[in-house]
Enzyme design. Structure first.
Site, PDB file in Angstrom:
ATOM      1  CD  GLU A 185     100.056  67.699  51.135  1.00  0.00           C
ATOM      2  OE1 GLU A 185     100.663  67.836  52.240  1.00  0.00           O
ATOM      3  OE2 GLU A 185      98.989  67.271  50.672  1.00  0.00           O
ATOM      4  CD  GLU A 263      97.987  63.546  52.187  1.00  0.00           C
ATOM      5  OE1 GLU A 263      96.640  64.257  52.531  1.00  0.00           O
ATOM      6  OE2 GLU A 263      99.309  63.414  52.420  1.00  0.00           O
TER       7      GLU A 263
END
Length: 651
Positions: A185, A263
């Protein structure tokens, strides 16, 4: 060369079977951009995966958790590798016990699960400093997660140890690792350093080769800075997010290839002082079904959360500092204690509509144990043990030094100075610029005065005679682990002020609390000087046998305030009964001695001891009780109630 002999029929048959069977040199996992899918050994493939963190689960329980994941219909497991868990000091590596990554890969292989590996170097994961080692901050001007030469040098050294270990486990080499994530991320970080991302990608390719699929993962706002040409771009989002919009964003970066949610959130993390997070079964299952209908590959984060044992929890900063709870249950399909939940059965039902799932029933919940109440006994104040907690003696400095400056990565450090004049009237004691990181327990001549806390409680009022001893015990509550996690130094970041006086001439005691608990207790101290209602940092303990079957259980600490707890020398983690939401701590069965051998529980209570210093072991957890809604559990007298425990890890 020997002349070739004619092949007989059995030899021809063997040759044919050999050619048909996928070999290490023909195994492959690739992106089929023409048909927007993955190919596994040349055949269309979609993974339905779940996240499990080996570092949050005792090694002896890995196989159980992985087996339940496989029975749920998953064909892959996704896992992070926390750098700080494996390199505690520069150049010192630990891959033993619960840190044995290769043993975990073997267990996943036995469970017939492919592996999606996320080695960082930054992992977030709500883990201490996002997996980065605290010793990086010994260079106070370092710029984390950038092309800063100091940071890259440390990263390169680490990956030159880690990546060769996993190389044999790559799928095309005969292992089970089908893909590897680069960074994590990164688009959510304050930097947008493409040189850094290119450096990582080059390092991965140099060590792992060109065949392994490398990818990135970002939320919808992070794709611009988090993606990189040559790495497959994936996204992450939960049931409440706009799936159509986010997958459309992925298509802007990957016009062709499979849709991937790396995710998909089955639950969420918990912060101390806020309610326990949950995600509804209906919302989670509907989202999964919709993605699978689109042909997407999905990883469910988390499928089994586990526990932040010891001091390993991370923290967020959203307007103020938010440390994460010891429990990482995450409202996941497999509970913190490893039990299958209704959410798991619902997800399994969805998965079964798209691919075959293993036959046979899932295991029932493991039996749990109740015990107590047990009365704990006073061992002594933390200050009584200072010579054992810091046997090397204190470090002297005119101004206070941080944890990092004295190489104290986690836990506690005591700061001591002496008043240079008498303070007759209650006078303000404070630290400028929010300089308490993270909680300070203040004592004058050994008498507890109160608490200062990062972002929330900034001052106390003190009195004292000239020469009085001022002790400030600092607790590191976990370093920032998400997003723009700047260098989160711990301790007294600036000199405290008493009235108009800047306090100087500090002694700093880096405390080895775990070593004391594990090796030095029990100790005999004179206890007649202790007050009727003890307060301030203080040790309590007791022993107890278990004559019936040893089972998993949950430690409940009614009336206790905040502290750390150990079972048979193992650091179970933080409790914060007064603030919540977590009221119980998961105690895995392998921690406990069976057959009547005495077990030892030790508490370091940091603030206030209850009138009845008792604890209980319950057969179910209490994870959702905050300071706004206090949970009261009866301590009635009629509550139901191998000789060496397994080594769980090096926590």
């Amino acid at each position: 060369m020997a002349p070739k002999k004619p092949l007989c029929f059995p030899s021809l048959l063997l040759l044919l079977l050999t050619l048909l069977r996928p070999q290490a040199d023909t195994r492959s996992f690739v992106v089929d951009r023409e048909h927007d899918r993955f190919l596994l050994d040349g055949a269309p493939f979609r993974y339905v995966s779940g996240s499990l963190h080996y570092f949050r689960v005792p090694r002896v329980l890995w196989a159980d958790r992985l087996f339940k994941m496989q029975l749920s219909g998953l064909n892959a497991v996704q896992l992070y590798v926390p750098w700080n868990y494996h390199e505690p000091e520069p150049g010192v590596y630990n891959f033993n016990g619960s840190r044995d990554l290769i043993a975990f890969l073997k267990e996943a292989s036995i469970a017939n699960l492919l592996v999606i590996l996320r080695p960082g170097p930054y992992i977030c994961a709500e883990w201490e400093m996002g997996g980065l080692p605290a010793w990086l901050l010994r260079k106070p001007n370092i710029h984390l997660r950038t092309s800063d030469p100091d940071f890259l040098a440390a990263v390169d050294s680490w990956f030159k140890v880690l990546l060769p270990k996993i190389y044999p486990w790559l799928y095309h080499n005969g292992g089970n690792i089908i893909s590897i994530q680069v960074e994590n991320e990164y688009g959510s970080y304050r930097s947008c350093d493409f040189a850094y991302m290119k450096h990582l990608a080059g390092l991965f390719r140099a060590i792992l080769g060109d065949e392994i699929l490398l990818f990135t993962t970002d939320g919808p706002q992070g794709l611009r800075c988090g993606s990189l040409k040559g790495l497959y771009t994936t996204v992450d989002f939960g049931p409440a997010d706009n799936m159509t919009k986010i997958f459309a964003l992925q298509r802007e970066y990957e016009p062709h290839g499979p849709l991937v949610n790396s995710e998909y959130y089955t639950g969420w993390l918990d912060y101390w002082g806020q309610n326990h997070s949950t995600r509804s079964i209906i919302a989670v299952t509907k989202g999964l079904e919709k993605m699978l209908k689109l042909g997407a590959s999905v990883n469910m984060y988390m499928f089994h959360g586990g526990t932040n044992f010891g001091y390993w929890n991370g923290a967020d900063e959203k307007g103020h500092f938010l440390p994460i709870t010891t429990s990482y249950d995450y409202d996941a399909p497999i509970s913190e204690a490893g039990d299958v939940t209704l959410k798991l059965f619902a997800l399994r039902n969805v998965i079964s509509q798209f691919q075959e799932i293993p036959l046979g029933p899932l295991p029932p919940p493991s039996p749990k144990m109740m015990l107590g109440p047990l009365t704990l006994h006073l061992d002594g104040y933390l200050l009584d043990f200072l010579h054992l907690l810091c046997p090397q003696g204190p470090i002297h400095s005119i101004l206070p030094m941080t944890f990092e400056a004295v190489k104290q990565d986690r836990g506690f450090m005591l700061y001591r100075t002496y008043l240079t004049h008498t303070v007759f009237e209650p006078t303000q004691f404070w630290v400028p610029n929010n300089g308490i990181h993270d909680r300070a327990y203040v004592m004058v001549d050994g008498v507890f005065q109160g608490v200062l806390e990062r972002n929330t409680k900034h001052k106390l009022f003190l009195t004292g005679k000239m020469g009085a001893k001022l002790d400030v015990l600092l607790e590191n509550m976990g370093r920032l682990s998400f997003g723009s996690n700047y260098s989160d130094f711990k301790g007294l970041l600036q000199a405290p002020i008493l009235g108009q006086t800047i306090l100087t001439q500090w002694l700093m005691f880096p405390l080895k609390v775990d070593k004391l608990v594990k090796w030095s207790f029990p100790l005999q101290l004179l206890k007649n000087s202790h007050p009727q209602t003890p307060s301030g940092p203080i040790f309590y303990s007791t022993t107890f046998p278990i004559f019936d079957s040893v089972r998993d259980t949950f430690l409940f600490l009614p009336g206790w305030t905040k502290g750390q707890v150990w079972i048979n020398g193992f650091n179970l983690g933080r409790y914060w009964t007064k603030r919540g939401p977590q009221q119980t701590l998961y105690v895995p069965k392998p921690l406990l001695f069976p057959r009547g051998v005495l077990n030892k529980i030790t508490l370091l209570e940091l603030e206030n001891v209850p009138p009845q210093p008792q604890i209980q072991f319950l057969d179910s957890p209490i994870l959702n009780s905050t300071l706004h809604r206090t949970y009261i559990y009866s301590l009635s007298a009629d509550t139901r109630s191998d000789s060496k425990p397994m080594e769980l890890s090096g926590h």
